[in-house]
Design an enzyme around this catalytic site. Structure first.
Site, PDB file in Angstrom:
ATOM      1  N   HIS A  33       9.807  54.610  28.399  1.00  8.52           N
ATOM      2  CA  HIS A  33      10.127  55.995  28.038  1.00  8.52           C
ATOM      3  C   HIS A  33       8.821  56.714  27.723  1.00  8.52           C
ATOM      4  O   HIS A  33       7.724  56.137  27.887  1.00  8.52           O
ATOM      5  CB  HIS A  33      11.111  56.024  26.862  1.00  8.52           C
ATOM      6  CG  HIS A  33      10.696  55.174  25.693  1.00  8.52           C
ATOM      7  ND1 HIS A  33       9.542  55.400  24.969  1.00  8.52           N
ATOM      8  CD2 HIS A  33      11.265  54.076  25.128  1.00  8.52           C
ATOM      9  CE1 HIS A  33       9.445  54.507  24.006  1.00  8.52           C
ATOM     10  NE2 HIS A  33      10.470  53.669  24.092  1.00  8.52           N
ATOM     11  N   GLY A  35       7.321  57.306  25.076  1.00 13.21           N
ATOM     12  CA  GLY A  35       6.454  56.605  24.117  1.00 13.21           C
ATOM     13  C   GLY A  35       5.535  55.637  24.841  1.00 13.21           C
ATOM     14  O   GLY A  35       4.314  55.638  24.641  1.00 13.21           O
ATOM     15  N   HIS A  36       6.121  54.815  25.711  1.00 13.59           N
ATOM     16  CA  HIS A  36       5.317  53.902  26.524  1.00 13.59           C
ATOM     17  C   HIS A  36       4.336  54.688  27.402  1.00 13.59           C
ATOM     18  O   HIS A  36       3.187  54.314  27.565  1.00 13.59           O
ATOM     19  CB  HIS A  36       6.204  53.066  27.451  1.00 13.59           C
ATOM     20  CG  HIS A  36       7.179  52.175  26.754  1.00 13.59           C
ATOM     21  ND1 HIS A  36       8.534  52.393  26.777  1.00 13.59           N
ATOM     22  CD2 HIS A  36       7.011  51.052  26.018  1.00 13.59           C
ATOM     23  CE1 HIS A  36       9.159  51.442  26.106  1.00 13.59           C
ATOM     24  NE2 HIS A  36       8.256  50.617  25.625  1.00 13.59           N
ATOM     25  N   GLN A  60      10.437  36.104  21.146  1.00 10.93           N
ATOM     26  CA  GLN A  60      10.336  36.999  19.987  1.00 10.93           C
ATOM     27  C   GLN A  60      11.696  37.514  19.529  1.00 10.93           C
ATOM     28  O   GLN A  60      11.782  38.308  18.602  1.00 10.93           O
ATOM     29  CB  GLN A  60       9.359  38.142  20.253  1.00 10.93           C
ATOM     30  CG  GLN A  60       9.852  39.223  21.204  1.00 10.93           C
ATOM     31  CD  GLN A  60       8.782  40.256  21.488  1.00 10.93           C
ATOM     32  OE1 GLN A  60       7.758  39.974  22.094  1.00 10.93           O
ATOM     33  NE2 GLN A  60       8.995  41.479  21.009  1.00 10.93           N
ATOM     34  N   GLY A 153       1.523  50.888  20.150  1.00  6.77           N
ATOM     35  CA  GLY A 153       2.072  52.056  19.477  1.00  6.77           C
ATOM     36  C   GLY A 153       2.214  51.842  17.971  1.00  6.77           C
ATOM     37  O   GLY A 153       2.545  50.739  17.529  1.00  6.77           O
ATOM     38  N   LYS A 155       4.521  53.022  16.423  1.00  3.78           N
ATOM     39  CA  LYS A 155       5.967  52.861  16.218  1.00  3.78           C
ATOM     40  C   LYS A 155       6.253  51.481  15.618  1.00  3.78           C
ATOM     41  O   LYS A 155       7.111  51.337  14.759  1.00  3.78           O
ATOM     42  CB  LYS A 155       6.678  53.014  17.564  1.00  3.78           C
ATOM     43  CG  LYS A 155       8.107  52.562  17.616  1.00  3.78           C
ATOM     44  CD  LYS A 155       8.995  53.540  16.930  1.00  3.78           C
ATOM     45  CE  LYS A 155      10.469  53.274  17.045  1.00  3.78           C
ATOM     46  NZ  LYS A 155      10.897  51.926  17.168  1.00  3.78           N
ATOM     47  N   ASP A 156       5.517  50.469  16.107  1.00  7.24           N
ATOM     48  CA  ASP A 156       5.657  49.113  15.578  1.00  7.24           C
ATOM     49  C   ASP A 156       4.419  48.807  14.735  1.00  7.24           C
ATOM     50  O   ASP A 156       3.546  48.033  15.134  1.00  7.24           O
ATOM     51  CB  ASP A 156       5.804  48.122  16.733  1.00  7.24           C
ATOM     52  CG  ASP A 156       7.015  48.456  17.589  1.00  7.24           C
ATOM     53  OD1 ASP A 156       8.132  48.107  17.193  1.00  7.24           O
ATOM     54  OD2 ASP A 156       6.847  49.121  18.633  1.00  7.24           O
ATOM     55  N   SER A 192      13.430  51.974  23.165  1.00  8.90           N
ATOM     56  CA  SER A 192      14.325  51.479  24.222  1.00  8.90           C
ATOM     57  C   SER A 192      15.711  51.211  23.651  1.00  8.90           C
ATOM     58  O   SER A 192      16.709  51.280  24.356  1.00  8.90           O
ATOM     59  CB  SER A 192      13.761  50.193  24.833  1.00  8.90           C
ATOM     60  OG  SER A 192      12.431  50.405  25.256  1.00  8.90           O
TER      61      SER A 192
END
Ligand code: AMP
Length: 284
Positions: A33, A35-36, A60, A153, A155-156, A192
């Site tokens: 998306h 973000g990626h 994971q 990112g 984000k993580d 995602s």
């Protein structure tokens, strides 16, 4: 170029290195998306060549998580990468990465285990073993692609901090480039996993960014007491939200804060129905 084997990637990397070209790596689990795409664009801009890995990394995922139903959209992902100027999309199978039988027994795989202090909190608390799987696959990707730069990112954010620690502790010759969180206009951080949300659940999901933005606004007005800042969150939560954590921690080493300062990052995880969402914000 879509590539499925480690040997093909290595061959291409060897040629590029011989020519003195710099290589950027963007590790992803696909279902790409915007973000990626922001990470990909940064790599294409900064590096001579860019490799995007698309791999839903089984080790994971914890038991009971969404490994089987995780969205897989390789054709669309490949198209997005091609249109963005990516040189290699590396989409290996689990067997290519881990050999036969790895799923049945972790006893036959060498793992990279991050320090306990970094994984006994936030997402690591409920996702036991998750960051072992992340560090192991990222380390393997670094060895396969040998990138000069790798893009992750915010984000993580816990993942980013752990990977930086791994790179430092293991002297891995790569520079980690952090990339800001990309959000919808509504404030919702792109993920995602947003695909799992119903229209109604998506409305409830806005609570995460609202809570974080409000905490930042209160901090900017001078409130630094973490207990007071935490209390502002409850106005945004109702019985559709299962709050997993809302924590204030040091940006660099994840130490807990009782008084917020410019080095503080606020982390939140909330489950809405069966969907677990995470978000965070820097108070800087
Ligand atoms: P994933 O495919 O979820 O493993 O994510 C691959 C990379 O994209 C990770 O470095 C993520 O932090 C990053 N990423 C995912 N969502 C976003 C976002 N909304 N903004 C910026 N980076 C993101």
């Amino acid at each position: 170029m879509l590539v499925h084997t480690i040997a093909e990637v290595r061959e291409q990397i060897k040629k590029w290195k011989k020519e003195g070209l710099t290589v950027g790596l963007v590790p992803t689990m696909g279902a790409l998306h915007a973000g990626h795409k922001s990470l990909i664009d940064k790599s294409v801009e900064k590096c001579d060549r860019t490799v995007v890995s698309v791999f839903v990394n089984p080790i994971q995922f914890c038991p009971g998580e969404d490994l089987d139903k995780y969205p897989r959209t390789l054709d669309e992902d490949n198209k997005l990468c091609e249109d963005s100027g990516v040189d290699i999309v590396f989409a290996p199978s689990p067997k290519e990465m881990y050999g036969e039988g790895h799923i049945l027994s972790n006893d036959f795989l060498t793992y990279v285990i991050p320090p306990y202090f970094y994984v006994d909190k936030l997402c690591g608390k409920s996702r036991v073993g998750h960051f072992d799987g992340v560090c192991t696959v990222v380390n393997k990707l670094f060895n396969i692609v040998q990138p000069d730069f790798a893009f992750f990112g915010q984000k993580d954010a816990q993942q980013l901090i752990i990977i930086r620690k791994m790179v430092k502790d293991l002297n891995i010759p790569v520079e980690i480039i952090p990339c800001p969180i990309v959000r919808e206009d509504s404030g919702l951080a792109l993920s995602s996993r947003n695909k799992y949300l119903s229209a109604e659940e998506k409305e409830y999901a806005l609570a995460l960014s609202k809570i974080l933005f409000n905490i930042k606004a209160c901090y900017d007005k001078g409130v630094t007491d973490v207990r007071a800042l935490t209390e502002t969150a409850y106005a945004y939560l109702n019985n559709r939200h299962q709050l997993e954590y809302l924590e204030f921690r040091d940006e660099n080493n994840l130490e807990e804060k009782t008084t917020a300062d410019d080095n503080t990052r606020v982390f939140i995880a909330v489950k809405i129905g069966t969907v677990r969402l995470i978000d965070n914000i820097s108070l800087h």
